[in-house]
Scaffold this active site. Structure first.
Site, PDB file in Angstrom:
ATOM      1  N   LYS A 110     -25.600   9.086  29.300  1.00 30.29           N
ATOM      2  CA  LYS A 110     -26.182  10.186  29.821  1.00 30.29           C
ATOM      3  C   LYS A 110     -27.339  10.585  31.182  1.00 30.29           C
ATOM      4  CE  LYS A 110     -25.249  15.180  28.844  1.00 30.29           C
ATOM      5  NZ  LYS A 110     -25.205  16.110  28.216  1.00 30.29           N
ATOM      6  N   LYS A 189      -7.161   3.822  28.480  1.00 28.68           N
ATOM      7  CA  LYS A 189      -7.552   4.027  27.288  1.00 28.68           C
ATOM      8  C   LYS A 189      -6.849   4.929  27.399  1.00 28.68           C
ATOM      9  CE  LYS A 189     -10.650   3.671  24.116  1.00 28.68           C
ATOM     10  NZ  LYS A 189     -11.548   4.753  23.321  1.00 28.68           N
ATOM     11  N   LYS A 192      -9.802  12.226  25.588  1.00 26.07           N
ATOM     12  CA  LYS A 192      -9.603  13.434  25.932  1.00 26.07           C
ATOM     13  C   LYS A 192     -10.441  13.716  26.873  1.00 26.07           C
ATOM     14  CE  LYS A 192     -12.434  15.172  22.025  1.00 26.07           C
ATOM     15  NZ  LYS A 192     -12.338  14.012  21.099  1.00 26.07           N
TER      16      LYS A 192
END
Ligand code: ADP
Ligand code: TRP
Length: 325
Positions: A110, A189, A192
């Protein structure tokens, strides 16, 4: 031997979650004393809508039960129902070097994307360590992406034990079969975050439409194709019978077929494969009191184990409640 794992309720489960993790957890429930929990405190680092988080947590419980997690064999509970874990997190945090957490990938990724991370994400591996240590877990089945977190857990347990005596049981990771990496509808892959999922319990009609839109290569129909390297075939082989899979592989090698036919066969095989779980899901969803009962019983068993460990740890470091002996 205690097996323990957690799964985050950050959305509805998809085929990747099932074939990559959930079905392997369910297998393990028959081998050992298994604890499985829905990691809603971890999900709080990404899901900020209270109603959505409640709903995902509930759906996760119902989905797991429908997929075969059997409360007679495994203890199923919700992470936040065990407040001892949060207290244990603090005891561990006070001995956690910043550098250890700075190297952890969720936070590091992040930061490297220039986004600001909150302290929840930074400390996520310590909460996960408390989840594991609170129940004297021996074996933690996880995907390879979680291995680093198990290493952190082992480091924290070792340094706590070194400082205060033999308090924590040392857990081991059991890496789930990574050959079960499930492709999404675009061949990447399934995840979500890539918006390419086939959900386990979505409406069959909607799923059929998604399947018919799966991307395929544009080689001529008459060409012979290698089945194993085609994501449509890979998806088919997850939900088909052995005989149908072999027939399909032969068809690929022979060539002269259309992908539309494979997609139809995939949609049908998926419907058949998940039909029993879908029926079980309807039953569980219609019996909310039974779901509450399972989660309540699970939390009571888990809490008893966590209380003992917290007592041991807090006595060792000098924060045991007065009068709790
Ligand atoms: P997502 O990538 O959709 O956010 P999660 O990270 O919540 O999925 O995954 C939860 C569990 O499911 C993990 O143990 C992970 O290893 C497994 N999993 C997720 N996607 C796949 C996939 N495409 N193939 C195999 N396993 C997967
Ligand atoms: N972090 C894990 C994941 O994202 C979920 C999790 C939380 C977990 N606590 C755990 C897994 C403890 C194993 C043990 O998949």
């Amino acid at each position: 031997m205690r097996v323990l794992s957690g799964i985050q309720p950050t959305g509805r489960f998809h085929w990747g979650n099932y074939f990559g993790a959930i079905n392997q957890y369910i297998e393990l429930q028959h081998e050992d004393a298994a604890f499985y929990f829905i990691a809603n405190l971890h999900a709080l680092t990404t899901v900020r809508d209270p109603e959505v988080l409640q709903q995902y947590t509930r759906d996760a419980a119902i989905d797991l039960l429908a997929l075969g997690l059997d409360p007679e064999h495994a203890v199923l509970f919700v992470q936040s129902d065990i407040p001892e874990v949060s207290e244990l997190t603090w005891l561990l945090l006070t001995g956690t070097p910043m550098g250890l957490l700075e190297r952890c990938h969720a936070y590091k990724d992040k930061k490297s994307r220039g986004l600001s991370a909150d302290a929840g994400l930074f400390n996520y591996p310590v909460l996960m360590a408390a989840d594991i240590l609170a129940y004297d877990s021996d074996t933690v089945p996880v995907g390879a992406d979680q291995l680093q977190h198990i290493e952190v857990c082992r480091d924290l347990a070792a340094s706590f034990n070194h400082q205060y005596g033999d308090i924590f049981q040392m857990p081991k990771a059991k890496i789930l079969d990574s050959s079960a990496k499930v492709p999404g509808v675009d061949g990447e892959k399934m995840s979500k975050s890539y918006n390419n999922t086939l959900e386990l319990f979505e409406d069959p009609k909607a799923q059929r439409k998604k399947i018919m839109r799966i991307t395929t290569d544009s080689r001529p129909m008459e060409d012979s194709k290698e089945p194993e390297s085609d994501h449509l075939y890979q998806l088919f082989s997850l939900v088909s019978t052995d005989a149908a899979r072999e027939e399909m592989a032969a068809l690929y090698r022979q060539g002269g077929f259309g992908y539309g036919e494979v997609k139809k066969a995939l949609a049908e095989a998926a419907e058949n494969y998940f039909a029993p779980a879908r029926a079980a899901r309807e039953e569980w969803a219609a019996a909310p009191d039974r779901v509450d009962q399972v989660l309540g019983d699970g939390a009571a068993v888990a809490r008893k184990a966590a209380k003992e460990v917290l007592q041991r740890a807090s006595e060792a470091c000098g924060t045991a409640r007065s009068g709790s002996k």
